[in-house]
Write a protein that holds these residues in place. Structure first.
Motif, PDB file in Angstrom:
ATOM      1  N   ILE A  12      34.131  53.916  58.859  1.00 32.74           N
ATOM      2  CA  ILE A  12      34.917  53.430  57.735  1.00 32.74           C
ATOM      3  C   ILE A  12      34.985  54.442  56.608  1.00 32.74           C
ATOM      4  CG2 ILE A  12      34.902  51.723  55.855  1.00 32.74           C
ATOM      5  CD1 ILE A  12      34.198  49.618  57.851  1.00 32.74           C
ATOM      6  N   THR A  13      33.872  55.108  56.347  1.00 34.89           N
ATOM      7  CA  THR A  13      33.864  56.004  55.199  1.00 34.89           C
ATOM      8  C   THR A  13      34.420  57.387  55.545  1.00 34.89           C
ATOM      9  OG1 THR A  13      31.593  56.578  55.728  1.00 34.89           O
ATOM     10  CG2 THR A  13      31.932  54.844  54.113  1.00 34.89           C
ATOM     11  N   GLY A  14      34.627  57.655  56.814  1.00 34.71           N
ATOM     12  CA  GLY A  14      35.235  58.924  57.176  1.00 34.71           C
ATOM     13  C   GLY A  14      34.391  60.124  56.791  1.00 34.71           C
ATOM     14  N   LYS A  15      33.086  60.024  57.074  1.00 35.41           N
ATOM     15  CA  LYS A  15      32.190  61.129  56.732  1.00 35.41           C
ATOM     16  C   LYS A  15      32.681  62.458  57.287  1.00 35.41           C
ATOM     17  CE  LYS A  15      28.109  60.151  58.338  1.00 35.41           C
ATOM     18  NZ  LYS A  15      26.659  60.158  58.615  1.00 35.41           N
ATOM     19  N   ALA A  16      33.151  62.453  58.521  1.00 37.96           N
ATOM     20  CA  ALA A  16      33.536  63.705  59.166  1.00 37.96           C
ATOM     21  C   ALA A  16      34.717  64.354  58.462  1.00 37.96           C
ATOM     22  CB  ALA A  16      33.855  63.460  60.640  1.00 37.96           C
ATOM     23  N   SER A  17      35.754  63.570  58.183  1.00 35.05           N
ATOM     24  CA  SER A  17      36.920  64.198  57.552  1.00 35.05           C
ATOM     25  C   SER A  17      36.614  64.602  56.120  1.00 35.05           C
ATOM     26  CB  SER A  17      38.136  63.276  57.625  1.00 35.05           C
ATOM     27  OG  SER A  17      37.856  62.051  57.005  1.00 35.05           O
ATOM     28  N   ALA A  40      37.149  68.375  54.718  1.00 32.81           N
ATOM     29  CA  ALA A  40      37.914  68.676  53.514  1.00 32.81           C
ATOM     30  C   ALA A  40      37.069  69.440  52.503  1.00 32.81           C
ATOM     31  CB  ALA A  40      38.447  67.380  52.896  1.00 32.81           C
ATOM     32  N   ARG A  41      35.780  69.059  52.376  1.00 31.74           N
ATOM     33  CA  ARG A  41      34.931  69.768  51.427  1.00 31.74           C
ATOM     34  C   ARG A  41      34.724  71.221  51.853  1.00 31.74           C
ATOM     35  NH1 ARG A  41      31.715  64.643  49.205  1.00 31.74           N
ATOM     36  NH2 ARG A  41      30.146  64.715  50.838  1.00 31.74           N
ATOM     37  N   THR A  43      24.788  57.966  51.225  1.00 30.16           N
ATOM     38  CA  THR A  43      26.230  57.764  51.158  1.00 30.16           C
ATOM     39  C   THR A  43      27.005  59.071  51.169  1.00 30.16           C
ATOM     40  OG1 THR A  43      26.281  57.805  48.730  1.00 30.16           O
ATOM     41  CG2 THR A  43      25.924  55.665  49.779  1.00 30.16           C
ATOM     42  N   PHE A  44      26.269  60.203  51.263  1.00 27.29           N
ATOM     43  CA  PHE A  44      26.927  61.505  51.329  1.00 27.29           C
ATOM     44  C   PHE A  44      27.743  61.763  50.056  1.00 27.29           C
ATOM     45  CE2 PHE A  44      30.208  64.312  53.622  1.00 27.29           C
ATOM     46  CZ  PHE A  44      29.386  65.419  53.565  1.00 27.29           C
ATOM     47  N   ARG A  45      27.191  61.339  48.921  1.00 32.93           N
ATOM     48  CA  ARG A  45      27.867  61.584  47.640  1.00 32.93           C
ATOM     49  C   ARG A  45      26.965  62.419  46.739  1.00 32.93           C
ATOM     50  NH1 ARG A  45      29.793  56.472  48.960  1.00 32.93           N
ATOM     51  NH2 ARG A  45      32.057  56.380  48.695  1.00 32.93           N
ATOM     52  N   ASP A  46      27.545  63.042  45.723  1.00 33.70           N
ATOM     53  CA  ASP A  46      26.726  63.824  44.805  1.00 33.70           C
ATOM     54  C   ASP A  46      26.186  62.930  43.676  1.00 33.70           C
ATOM     55  OD1 ASP A  46      28.886  63.438  43.224  1.00 33.70           O
ATOM     56  OD2 ASP A  46      29.442  65.533  43.055  1.00 33.70           O
ATOM     57  N   VAL A 106      30.819  66.899  64.421  1.00 35.55           N
ATOM     58  CA  VAL A 106      31.573  67.548  63.348  1.00 35.55           C
ATOM     59  C   VAL A 106      30.782  67.479  62.041  1.00 35.55           C
ATOM     60  CG1 VAL A 106      33.574  67.260  61.817  1.00 35.55           C
ATOM     61  CG2 VAL A 106      33.884  67.254  64.297  1.00 35.55           C
ATOM     62  N   TYR A 107      30.295  66.267  61.755  1.00 37.10           N
ATOM     63  CA  TYR A 107      29.521  66.085  60.534  1.00 37.10           C
ATOM     64  C   TYR A 107      28.289  66.990  60.528  1.00 37.10           C
ATOM     65  CZ  TYR A 107      26.744  63.699  57.004  1.00 37.10           C
ATOM     66  OH  TYR A 107      25.977  63.409  55.919  1.00 37.10           O
ATOM     67  N   ASP A 108      27.574  67.004  61.650  1.00 43.19           N
ATOM     68  CA  ASP A 108      26.375  67.844  61.727  1.00 43.19           C
ATOM     69  C   ASP A 108      26.719  69.325  61.616  1.00 43.19           C
ATOM     70  OD1 ASP A 108      24.824  65.576  62.023  1.00 43.19           O
ATOM     71  OD2 ASP A 108      24.835  65.644  64.208  1.00 43.19           O
ATOM     72  N   ASN A 109      27.818  69.726  62.246  1.00 37.74           N
ATOM     73  CA  ASN A 109      28.216  71.139  62.193  1.00 37.74           C
ATOM     74  C   ASN A 109      28.468  71.621  60.770  1.00 37.74           C
ATOM     75  OD1 ASN A 109      28.125  71.685  64.927  1.00 37.74           O
ATOM     76  ND2 ASN A 109      30.319  71.344  65.273  1.00 37.74           N
ATOM     77  N   LEU A 110      28.901  70.740  59.916  1.00 43.55           N
ATOM     78  CA  LEU A 110      29.347  71.172  58.590  1.00 43.55           C
ATOM     79  C   LEU A 110      28.313  70.924  57.497  1.00 43.55           C
ATOM     80  CD1 LEU A 110      33.072  70.023  58.673  1.00 43.55           C
ATOM     81  CD2 LEU A 110      32.113  72.257  59.186  1.00 43.55           C
ATOM     82  N   ARG A 111      27.171  70.364  57.872  1.00 43.74           N
ATOM     83  CA  ARG A 111      26.204  70.050  56.836  1.00 43.74           C
ATOM     84  C   ARG A 111      25.439  71.255  56.353  1.00 43.74           C
ATOM     85  NH1 ARG A 111      22.596  65.014  57.718  1.00 43.74           N
ATOM     86  NH2 ARG A 111      23.003  65.755  59.817  1.00 43.74           N
TER      87      ARG A 111
END
Lengths: 146, 146
Positions: free
Chosen positions: A15-20, A24-25, B64-67, B141-146
């Motif tokens: 739902i939160t679209g962590k990957a996209s 984008a970041r 939440t992957f937010r700053d 994808v998420y792991d690759n970009l962290r």
DNA sequence: GGCATATAGTTAGTTAAACAACTAATCAAA
DNA sequence: TTTGATTAGTTGTTTAACTAACTATATGCC
């Protein structure tokens, strides 16, 4: 129950679209590092204008999946940056046709290279056939919700 | 060139996250229709607090992957809505521990149902094994970009 | 103890998204 | 031809993301 594919606790990142968000970041950071003074949202508008400019704001809404106020403000900011120009249509004076400036045309190649680079980093170690499945699923999701 | 899985013209929706945007918009509409006065971002914070509250803002950032500024403002707004309370930690007075109010606890069930409903609508007609592949790809994808 | 450094959180400023309310131009139909 | 509906775009308001600069507390080292 053919579609209960998500148990509680698994749905968050979908739902939160962590990957996209992460993609984008990463792309934004590459733009900044390359002194490309562009937000990802502005780039997403230019992306469609590079394929064809002289289209209306409404067409940009459809292409970028944004609403009209969002496009109004994005075009405002792109105009401030002297990257696009509004030209009101002679056939239908309600419409603004949006044209790229030469300045904007110069940015296509560099920014597209950074975008491809970002995606390759994102998809490192992902087999091509799985990427294909993922793309198809995301397209169906999008179509299901439209 | 093992990872050039994207030719020009195919990368747009991957970067802009059209699918997850569509999911979030659908869920927001369901919240509004159900008179759940919550944004998706606020819900995403509550989502983690429902699993465990009394955690610090920094832990919410990670979850939440937010700053930090984003969490500060989200907690500000959740506090205004009387859904959470900041309690400064006695062990480390720099930290705010974030606690749910009873009001917020009451919202868990209804909102999670709407979230699952949304995902089921999104994934209608997608075979479960393809959903699984998609989830795995997005995680990589998420792991690759962290 | 005192100083440098790291960590937790806040504030300020810009950009953007969503929604509602609005103006202006066009079209259709009586 | 005038009235009503539709379409294109703008404006105002709230919420949120991101960056940078900031305060306050804690920690580690001399």
């Amino acid at each position: 129950m053919p579609n209960n594919q998500f148990k509680k606790g698994e749905l968050y990142s979908f739902i939160t679209g962590k990957a996209s968000t992460a993609i984008a970041r990463r792309l934004q950071k590459k733009f900044n590092a390359a002194n490309l003074n562009l937000t990802i949202e502005q780039w997403s508008v230019l992306y469609h204008l590079w394929k064809q400019d002289g289209i209306s704001q409404q067409e940009l809404c459809n292409a970028t999946f944004r609403d009209k106020p969002s496009i109004t403000r994005l075009v405002d900011n792109l105009e401030k940056l002297k990257l696009v120009k509004r030209v009101s249509s002679k056939e239908d004076r309600r419409m603004n046709m949006i044209f790229l400036t030469n300045e904007a045309r110069k940015m296509e190649e560099a920014s597209m290279e950074l975008a491809e680079e970002t995606l390759n980093e994102a998809l490192e170690k992902v087999p091509a056939d799985q990427v294909e499945v993922c793309k198809q699923v995301l397209q169906i999701v999008y179509d299901n919700l439209r």
